[in-house]
Enzyme design. Structure first.
Site, PDB file in Angstrom:
ATOM      1  N   ARG A  11      52.643  15.695 -14.621  1.00  0.00           N
ATOM      2  CA  ARG A  11      53.699  16.185 -13.339  1.00  0.00           C
ATOM      3  C   ARG A  11      54.696  14.983 -13.291  1.00  0.00           C
ATOM      4  O   ARG A  11      55.788  15.035 -13.466  1.00  0.00           O
ATOM      5  CB  ARG A  11      52.896  16.350 -12.112  1.00  0.00           C
ATOM      6  CG  ARG A  11      53.889  17.008 -10.965  1.00  0.00           C
ATOM      7  CD  ARG A  11      54.743  15.963 -10.281  1.00  0.00           C
ATOM      8  NE  ARG A  11      53.854  15.102  -9.562  1.00  0.00           N
ATOM      9  CZ  ARG A  11      54.507  13.913  -9.183  1.00  0.00           C
ATOM     10  NH1 ARG A  11      55.632  13.869  -9.319  1.00  0.00           N
ATOM     11  NH2 ARG A  11      53.939  13.039  -8.749  1.00  0.00           N
ATOM     12  N   ASP A  12      54.215  13.983 -12.689  1.00  0.00           N
ATOM     13  CA  ASP A  12      54.949  12.733 -12.650  1.00  0.00           C
ATOM     14  C   ASP A  12      55.668  12.239 -13.865  1.00  0.00           C
ATOM     15  O   ASP A  12      56.696  11.587 -13.791  1.00  0.00           O
ATOM     16  CB  ASP A  12      53.953  11.398 -11.851  1.00  0.00           C
ATOM     17  CG  ASP A  12      54.570  10.409 -10.982  1.00  0.00           C
ATOM     18  OD1 ASP A  12      56.046  10.384 -11.425  1.00  0.00           O
ATOM     19  OD2 ASP A  12      54.170   9.788 -10.261  1.00  0.00           O
ATOM     20  N   HIS A 208      48.235   4.939  -5.787  1.00  0.00           N
ATOM     21  CA  HIS A 208      49.004   5.301  -7.030  1.00  0.00           C
ATOM     22  C   HIS A 208      50.159   4.164  -6.992  1.00  0.00           C
ATOM     23  O   HIS A 208      51.018   3.829  -6.482  1.00  0.00           O
ATOM     24  CB  HIS A 208      49.830   6.724  -6.345  1.00  0.00           C
ATOM     25  CG  HIS A 208      50.908   7.154  -7.289  1.00  0.00           C
ATOM     26  ND1 HIS A 208      50.747   8.282  -8.003  1.00  0.00           N
ATOM     27  CD2 HIS A 208      51.922   6.852  -7.471  1.00  0.00           C
ATOM     28  CE1 HIS A 208      51.764   8.721  -8.667  1.00  0.00           C
ATOM     29  NE2 HIS A 208      52.546   7.815  -8.489  1.00  0.00           N
ATOM     30  N   HIS A 210      52.879   1.806  -9.666  1.00  0.00           N
ATOM     31  CA  HIS A 210      53.589   1.967 -10.796  1.00  0.00           C
ATOM     32  C   HIS A 210      53.928   0.550 -11.496  1.00  0.00           C
ATOM     33  O   HIS A 210      53.642  -0.221 -10.520  1.00  0.00           O
ATOM     34  CB  HIS A 210      55.092   2.434 -10.454  1.00  0.00           C
ATOM     35  CG  HIS A 210      55.223   3.968 -10.165  1.00  0.00           C
ATOM     36  ND1 HIS A 210      56.086   4.524 -11.057  1.00  0.00           N
ATOM     37  CD2 HIS A 210      54.620   4.949  -9.613  1.00  0.00           C
ATOM     38  CE1 HIS A 210      56.197   5.869 -10.513  1.00  0.00           C
ATOM     39  NE2 HIS A 210      55.088   6.077  -9.671  1.00  0.00           N
ATOM     40  N   CYS A 241      61.330   6.121 -12.380  1.00  0.00           N
ATOM     41  CA  CYS A 241      61.746   6.222 -10.992  1.00  0.00           C
ATOM     42  C   CYS A 241      63.038   6.839 -11.160  1.00  0.00           C
ATOM     43  O   CYS A 241      64.288   6.177 -11.637  1.00  0.00           O
ATOM     44  CB  CYS A 241      62.048   4.879 -10.219  1.00  0.00           C
ATOM     45  SG  CYS A 241      62.591   4.848  -8.558  1.00  0.00           S
ATOM     46  N   ASN A 250      54.452   4.919 -14.303  1.00  0.00           N
ATOM     47  CA  ASN A 250      53.023   4.967 -13.791  1.00  0.00           C
ATOM     48  C   ASN A 250      52.305   3.881 -14.374  1.00  0.00           C
ATOM     49  O   ASN A 250      52.544   3.544 -15.376  1.00  0.00           O
ATOM     50  CB  ASN A 250      52.278   6.153 -13.756  1.00  0.00           C
ATOM     51  CG  ASN A 250      52.974   6.968 -12.468  1.00  0.00           C
ATOM     52  OD1 ASN A 250      52.815   7.191 -11.528  1.00  0.00           O
ATOM     53  ND2 ASN A 250      53.831   7.982 -13.465  1.00  0.00           N
TER      54      ASN A 250
HETATM   55 ZN    ZN Z   1      54.686   7.949  -9.199  1.00  0.00          ZN
END
Ligand code: ZN
Length: 314
Positions: A11-12, A208, A210, A241, A250
Site C-alpha cells: 500500500r504505502d 510508523h 520513515h 513522501c 518507510n
Molecule cells: Zn508511511
C-alpha cells in the site's frame, strides 16, 4: 520480548510508484509475505481511484489473496466513504486504518479536511467498520513533525489519542510521515502517550517511521524503550513522501527484523523468507530500493575464509 512487525509496502510503497503494479503481482507478493510471520499486512487502500490509480484494484486484491491464519489484512481508509466501500467489498479486509494528521496544514493537504471535520467523522467510521465485522485503527500522521508547520504540539497529540480512544478505535498508530522524528523525541513523546493512555494490549499502539533522514531504526529502538511493541516497515524500504520528491520511504522491514532478531527480540518473522520477498521488489518496481540487508545479507551470514588463511603463509 515479543514484538509485532507489520509490512505496508504493497500500500504505502506501491502507491508512490509511477508504474502500475499488476494485480496478480500484488497478490503473489502478499501471499508470499503471508508466510513470513508478519503480524499485519497492509494490502491496499479504499481511496478514489482517480487520486491513487496505483491502488484502484483494492477489491480484486482483497478477493484474490490467500489469507493466512494469524495474519491481519489491513486496508487504508481516508474517510467514511472509504469505510463504506470496504464494507461493500466482495471480500472485506480484517482491519481498516483511518488517517488524519496531527498538523492541520498536512491534514488539509493530505485528506482535504480540517481537524474538526476529521475528528467528527471518526466515531461513525468506527461504528460502520464494526457493523461490517472489521476493526478500525487510526493513524496520526505527522505526529513527530510536519513538513509545513515543523514540530507538532505534544498536547495536541495527546488530545487526538484521547479522541480516538473515546471514539472506540481498536488501535492507534503514531506516524512519522516525513521522517522528522529523532530518537529522544520518540522516547519522550511516546512515553507520555503511554503513561496517560496505557496500551490495551501489546499491539494496540504501532509506530510508523520513515527513514527520510536515516534515523528510522534508531527511532524503533527508542519506541521499544518507551514501551511500544508493534512497528510498521516496508520491504525494500519502499515508499516516499508526496510532498518531498526524492525523500526515501518507510523504514525497511527486513533491515528492522535483522536488527531486532540480532539483538535478541522475538519478531516472529523468518528473515530468510522475508528477504526472499524483499529481493523481488526491485524487479517489480523497476528500480533499486534502499534496503541494505537484502544486499549485504543478514549479520550472521558468514563469508568463506580467504584462501590465504587456510594454510600458514610463509
Ligand atoms: Zn508511511
Amino acid at each position: 520480548m515479543r514484538l509485532y512487525i507489520n509490512d505496508v509496502a504493497v500500500r504505502d510503497g506501491f502507491q508512490m510508484e509511477k508504474t502500475f503494479v499488476p494485480t496478480a503481482t500484488k497478490v503473489s507478493l502478499v501471499d508470499q509475505l503471508s508466510r513470513t510471520g508478519l503480524a499485519r499486512i497492509e494490502v491496499t487502500s479504499f481511496v478514489s481511484p482517480k487520486a491513487v490509480p496505483a491502488l484502484a484494484d483494492a477489491n480484486e486484491v482483497l478477493a484474490a489473496i490467500e489469507r493466512a491464519p494469524g495474519v491481519t489484512y489491513v486496508a487504508l481508509v481516508p474517510n467514511p466513504r472509504g469505510v463504506e466501500n470496504a464494507a461493500a467489498a466482495p471480500r472485506r479486509p480484517d482491519e481498516l486504518n483511518g488517517v488524519m494528521s496531527a498538523s492541520e496544514t498536512h491534514n488539509r493537504a493530505n485528506i482535504n479536511r480540517t481537524h474538526a471535520q476529521s475528528l467528527a467523522e471518526v466515531p461513525a467510521m468506527v461504528r460502520a467498520a464494526h457493523e461490517a465485522g472489521m476493526k478500525l485503527t487510526m493513524s496520526l500522521s505527522t505526529t513527530f513533525g510536519c513538513p509545513f508547520e515543523g514540530r507538532v504540539d505534544e498536547g495536541a497529540v495527546l488530545r487526538f489519542v484521547e479522541a480516538f480512544l473515546e471514539a472506540g478505535v481498536d488501535g492507534i498508530s503514531l506516524a512519522d510521515t516525513t521522517g522528522m522524528a529523532n530518537p529522544r523525541q520518540v522516547r519522550e513523546l511516546v512515553a507520555r502517550v503511554l503513561a496517560r493512555f496505557p496500551a490495551r494490549d501489546d499491539a494496540f499502539y504501532t509506530l510508523h517511521f520513515h527513514n527520510t533522514r536515516g534515523m528510522g531504526l534508531a527511532n524503533v529502538l527508542a519506541g521499544i524503550e518507551a514501551g511500544v511493541r508493534s512497528f510498521d516497515g516496508s520491504i525494500g524500504g519502499l515508499g516516499g513522501c508526496p510532498f518531498a520528491p526524492g525523500a526515501t520511504g518507510n523504514i525497511c522491514t527486513e533491515d528492522m527484523v535483522n536488527m531486532l532478531e540480532d539483538m535478541g527480540y522475538e519478531t516472529g518473522v523468518d528473515l530468510a523468507k522475508l528477504l526472499a520477498c524483499a529481493r523481488r521488489v526491485p524487479a517489480i518496481v523497476g528500480h533499486d530500493t534502499p534496503g541494505q540487508v537484502a544486499k549485504a545479507g543478514p549479520s550472521l551470514a558468514l563469508h568463506p575464509i580467504p584462501a590465504s588463511l587456510k594454510e600458514p603463509t610463509r
